[in-house]
Design a protein around this motif. Structure first.
Motif, short mmCIF file in Angstrom:
data_model
loop_
_atom_site.label_atom_id
_atom_site.label_comp_id
_atom_site.label_asym_id
_atom_site.label_seq_id
_atom_site.Cartn_x
_atom_site.Cartn_y
_atom_site.Cartn_z
N ARG A 80 -7.23 -12.30 0.56
CA ARG A 80 -6.10 -11.15 1.52
C ARG A 80 -6.49 -11.32 2.86
NH1 ARG A 80 -4.75 -6.18 -2.59
NH2 ARG A 80 -6.68 -6.52 -3.45
N MET A 307 -10.55 -8.09 -5.22
CA MET A 307 -10.21 -9.42 -6.45
C MET A 307 -12.10 -9.88 -6.05
SD MET A 307 -6.91 -10.76 -5.55
CE MET A 307 -7.21 -11.40 -3.74
N TYR B 244 7.62 -22.08 6.63
CA TYR B 244 6.65 -21.13 7.04
C TYR B 244 5.36 -20.71 7.29
CZ TYR B 244 10.61 -18.39 4.63
OH TYR B 244 11.56 -18.67 4.30
N PRO B 245 4.02 -20.34 7.66
CA PRO B 245 2.94 -20.58 8.04
C PRO B 245 2.16 -20.86 6.97
CG PRO B 245 3.49 -18.99 9.28
CD PRO B 245 4.69 -19.08 8.52
N GLU B 246 1.50 -21.32 6.68
CA GLU B 246 0.57 -21.91 5.59
C GLU B 246 0.01 -21.09 4.12
OE1 GLU B 246 -2.51 -25.28 3.85
OE2 GLU B 246 -1.66 -25.82 6.24
N ILE B 247 0.40 -21.06 2.82
CA ILE B 247 -0.30 -20.62 2.22
C ILE B 247 -1.06 -21.32 1.13
CG2 ILE B 247 0.37 -18.30 0.32
CD1 ILE B 247 1.43 -17.55 2.65
N SER B 248 -2.48 -20.43 1.15
CA SER B 248 -3.31 -21.20 -0.16
C SER B 248 -3.24 -20.88 -0.90
CB SER B 248 -4.66 -20.99 0.53
OG SER B 248 -5.10 -20.58 2.25
N TRP B 249 -2.93 -19.88 -1.32
CA TRP B 249 -2.74 -19.28 -2.87
C TRP B 249 -1.20 -20.40 -3.80
CZ3 TRP B 249 -2.70 -14.54 -0.46
CH2 TRP B 249 -3.87 -13.53 -0.76
N GLY B 280 -3.29 -8.38 -6.21
CA GLY B 280 -3.91 -9.01 -4.99
C GLY B 280 -3.13 -10.11 -4.01
N PRO B 281 -2.95 -11.04 -4.31
CA PRO B 281 -2.06 -12.23 -4.21
C PRO B 281 -0.51 -11.35 -3.97
CG PRO B 281 -3.69 -13.36 -5.14
CD PRO B 281 -3.95 -11.45 -5.75
N SER B 283 0.40 -8.71 -3.46
CA SER B 283 0.79 -7.91 -2.57
C SER B 283 0.76 -7.80 -0.68
CB SER B 283 -1.22 -6.85 -2.45
OG SER B 283 -2.26 -7.66 -1.84
N ILE B 284 0.49 -8.72 -1.01
CA ILE B 284 0.44 -9.53 0.42
C ILE B 284 1.62 -10.34 0.26
CG2 ILE B 284 -0.46 -11.25 1.53
CD1 ILE B 284 -2.18 -9.81 2.62
N GLU B 287 4.84 -8.42 0.95
CA GLU B 287 5.39 -7.93 2.42
C GLU B 287 5.70 -9.51 2.88
OE1 GLU B 287 4.30 -5.24 1.87
OE2 GLU B 287 4.78 -4.42 3.94
N ILE B 288 5.01 -10.66 3.25
CA ILE B 288 5.38 -12.39 3.67
C ILE B 288 6.90 -11.62 3.35
CG2 ILE B 288 5.20 -14.02 3.95
CD1 ILE B 288 2.52 -13.78 3.87
N ARG B 291 9.42 -8.99 4.56
CA ARG B 291 8.97 -8.91 6.22
C ARG B 291 9.99 -10.75 7.20
NH1 ARG B 291 6.98 -4.40 8.06
NH2 ARG B 291 6.64 -3.46 6.66
N GLU B 292 9.26 -11.74 6.21
CA GLU B 292 9.35 -13.21 6.67
C GLU B 292 10.52 -13.76 6.58
OE1 GLU B 292 5.92 -15.45 6.66
OE2 GLU B 292 4.68 -14.10 7.87
N VAL B 305 7.35 -2.91 -9.76
CA VAL B 305 5.66 -2.67 -10.39
C VAL B 305 5.50 -2.67 -11.51
CG1 VAL B 305 3.54 -2.45 -8.99
CG2 VAL B 305 5.70 -2.36 -8.12
#
Ligand code: SF4
Ligand code: SF4
Lengths: 371, 333
Positions: A80, A307, B244-249, B280-281, B283-284, B287-288, B291-292, B305
């Motif tokens: 993260r 994690m 959008y900017p890159e996401i690796s997941w 974990g992922p 939660s990010i 938000e993206i 917001r984006e 949730v």
């Protein structure tokens, strides 16, 4: 340019040097406190890991202090953390702040390099070179002073004497303007620490390896200053991570660190077969090494919902058993209570003392029967 | 015949048709765990750390429930699923799943680990090592592998047509997904003002009807058609995420792409993000997305949730309130 960045342990010392040598004015928020964490938690997504909230709190305080640029590393890590800067800066913008972002990632080094075109004195490349030299020297100096303090603290006669000398030494290094001044302040700092008075002890202090998620290990506001608490209870601590390592690792300039990383990965493979993107290899190999070195115990620190460390947490009991070393897992979040943590630390210290006694003095793990 | 137990959790929802065909082709008998129930979930929770996401807790529960029903437990290690030049991977917990199972669950039958890491290793190689463990000659492994890919392709095209995983499995596997079909009717024609609500969330959350409290059919009963993200083709996801900017997941990228697609589609009345507590992922990415991706003109977006404590009533209230909100804002227009 009034630039700020979040805290992680004493990383602010080399990082401030880097930025100010590039001609930027550094806005350093106060070291994180519970107010910082509350402030960050207020604006952060609820389920995000704790370091995110602390960083965000640091940023908010820096903006209050007039920062106009926020810097953060980004995108280099699998976890993260790689998205922290991007999301944090967006949260702050949505909250109405205006500022410039410096997101330092692998892809866009060029634009970060050029950001300082107007602030740097003279030739930009020369300024970077100078800034980098001071940065590196300071990172090494901080590391050396921290090490000395760590060795000294469990033996000190007057409680707090080491920490005072440490603070004084670090602030000297922080103030140093060039590499020469760094060297002098380092020498003086080490000298002051060496002259801290110690007590004779009947037996050598307990030796404890501290490991886990990097912020949890290095940032005292997250871990209730565990290194100091343990040290002042007469326990010698050995963190497997350091600010120096964290800063130098991505640069791949220190062969020792690079090799150690490879070794750690190799030792981890039987337990966690693939890279998870955090410090899992340092956690697993650190625990094994602690047993090999004959340490009395391991303290594993990680933020709630972390994690990679959660996965380590499920694997550690096996290593504990195979290598016969006790591990204390401490999960940290904004609701963790300092008394809860210190009660657990005390109990763990008792346990380690007990083990040492029943093993008949100092023993290595190899002499102990597993379990 | 060796009995291989497959936990009905995590990547099961995505790859079961392939796994089943492959295992059966190698002469194994496949046993799937029963759909999630209270006891199973509690077992999973008991063997898991508190702050681990609920889908992993579910996986633990399903694995444990197979203890006396199988000779081996099939555990996937899904590391990377996208070929291509950029570094992408799944979630650390999917990568470390076999390690966690080994570390936390005692007394399970031997684990059959199956690695999917297309960036570094061909699937064929993984199949080969699976065959070797099962003592199957390479030639029959090869046939099994080929037919498993075929079945998987058919499964994925059923998903693209809008079927939920359970229904799609019944279509492509001779004996379905091995359970009583609790397939939601998705016919909203009886309603005079049907809505379309897109669900954006991991399939192992949305389609585990115990943990999601029957989310898709619940929407249905309220007169809202649940539009699933598995019907959004990869090409659309790619196009959307490129903005959008890159996401690796990889899987979060799908969530981002699907959300972006649905939030821009005029026939979608609302988007519901379904995220797991302690994921974990998510939660990010949540938000993206909020917001984006969300724009002032986007249809309403909400986040649900889910965790092991979320009661049926809690979910029902949230869902009803969301549907109500959409209806009201529609009437105003
Ligand atoms: S390692 Fe843990 S604390 Fe750090 S970003 Fe990943 S989940 Fe968060
Ligand atoms: S993506 Fe989220 S829900 Fe899925 S395994 Fe990872 S943490 Fe758990």
């Amino acid at each position: 340019m009034r630039v700020s960045f979040p805290h992680m342990g004493n990383s602010y010392i080399p990082l401030s040097a880097l930025l100010s040598n590039l001609g930027a004015e550094v806005v350093l928020p106060p070291r994180p406190t519970s107010r910082t964490i509350d402030l960050g938690a207020l604006h952060a997504p609820e389920f995000v890991c704790l370091p995110f909230k602390v960083n965000l709190g640091d940023n908010l305080r820096a903006l209050e202090m007039g920062a106009d640029t926020l810097a953060m590393v980004s995108g280099m890590w699998a976890c993260r953390f790689g998205y922290y800067g991007r999301v944090q800066h967006q949260i702050l913008r949505d909250a109405g702040f205006t500022f410039d972002s410096i997101l330092l990632g692998r892809d866009d080094l060029g634009s970060v390099f050029r950001k300082f075109r107007n602030t740097a004195d003279g030739n930009l490349a020369a300024a970077w070179l100078r800034a980098f030299r001071v940065f590196r020297r300071k990172a090494a100096a901080v590391d050396a002073i921290e090490r000395e303090a760590r060795a000294k603290r469990p033996l000190e006669r007057d409680r707090g004497a080491t920490s005072n000398a440490l603070e004084a030494g670090l602030s000297q290094v922080h103030r140093a303007r060039d590499t020469r001044e760094v060297d002098t302040s380092l020498a003086e700092g080490l000298e002051a620490l060496r002259s801290v008075e110690t007590d004779e002890r009947d037996e050598p202090p307990l030796q404890v390896t501290v490991l886990g998620e990097i912020f949890a290990v290095l940032e005292p506001s997250l871990n209730f200053d565990i290194e100091r608490t343990l040290g002042e209870s007469g326990v010698a601590t050995h963190p497997v991570l350091s600010v120096y390592r964290w800063l130098m690792r991505p640069l791949k300039m220190d062969l020792g660190i690079t090799l150690d990383e490879l070794r750690a990965r190799r030792a981890t493979r039987p337990y966690i077969a693939y890279v998870l993107g955090g410090e899992e290899h340092q956690t697993i190999s650190g625990t094994i090494n602690a047993a090999r070195k004959g340490h009395d115990g391991v303290i594993h620190l990680y933020p709630f919902t972390c994690m990679p460390e959660n996965i380590c947490r499920t694997v550690l009991p096996r290593i504990e058993e195979e290598y016969g070393i006790p591990v204390l897992n401490i999960c940290l979040d904004e609701h963790a209570s300092p008394t809860g943590v210190s009660t657990r630390l005390e109990a763990f210290i008792d346990l380690m003392r007990q083990r040492r006694k029943s093993a008949g003095g100092r023993s290595t793990s190899l002499e102990r029967s597993p379990g | 015949m060796v009995k291989v137990g497959v936990p009905r959790a995590l990547s099961y929802y995505r790859y079961f048709p392939m796994w089943k065909t492959m295992l059966e082709g190698m002469g194994a008998q496949v046993v799937v765990s029963e759909p999630t129930g209270r006891v199973l979930l509690e077992e999973g929770v008991r063997h898991c750390l508190d702050d681990i996401c609920v889908p992993v807790k579910l996986f633990f529960g399903h694995a444990l429930s197979l203890k006396d029903k199988a000779d081996a437990i099939f555990v996937s290690r899904v590391v990377s699923v996208e070929k291509g030049d950029s570094d992408t991977y799944t979630c650390p917990k999917l990568i470390g799943l076999p390690d966690m199972v080994k570390g936390s669950l005692d007394g399970l039958p031997p684990m059959l680990e199956f690695v999917m890491d297309v960036q570094n290793r061909s699937l064929k190689a993984s199949v080969k090592s699976l065959a070797a463990t099962l003592g199957v000659p390479p030639s029959s492994a090869k046939n099994a592998f080929e037919s498993s890919l075929e079945v998987q392709a058919r499964y994925e095209s059923e998903l693209l047509r809008g079927l939920a995983p359970g229904a799609a499995m019944s279509k492509v596997l001779p004996d379905g997904n091995g359970s009583r079909g609790s397939e939601e009717a998705r016919d909203t024609s009886f309603h005079r003002d049907p809505l379309s609500i897109a669900l954006v969330g991991h399939d192992y959350l949305v389609h585990d009807s115990f943990i999601s409290h029957d989310l898709p059919s619940r929407l249905n009963k309220l007169g809202a058609k649940a539009v699933l993200m598995s019907e959004v083709p990869d090409s659309v996801i790619e196009k959307e995420t490129a903005r959008y900017p890159e996401i690796s997941w990889s899987y979060e990228k799908e969530l981002l792409g699907a959300a972006s697609h649905f939030l821009g589609r005029p026939d979608i009345d609302g988007v519901m993000m379904v995220i797991g507590f302690a994921c974990g992922p998510d939660s990010i990415i949540a938000e993206i997305i909020a917001r984006e991706v969300r724009r002032p003109e986007s249809p309403p977006l909400t986040t649900l949730v889910l965790d092991e404590h979320t009661g049926q009533a809690g979910v029902a209230t949230r869902v009803e309130a969301f549907v109500e909100l959409i209806r009201r804002s529609r009437n105003k227009r």
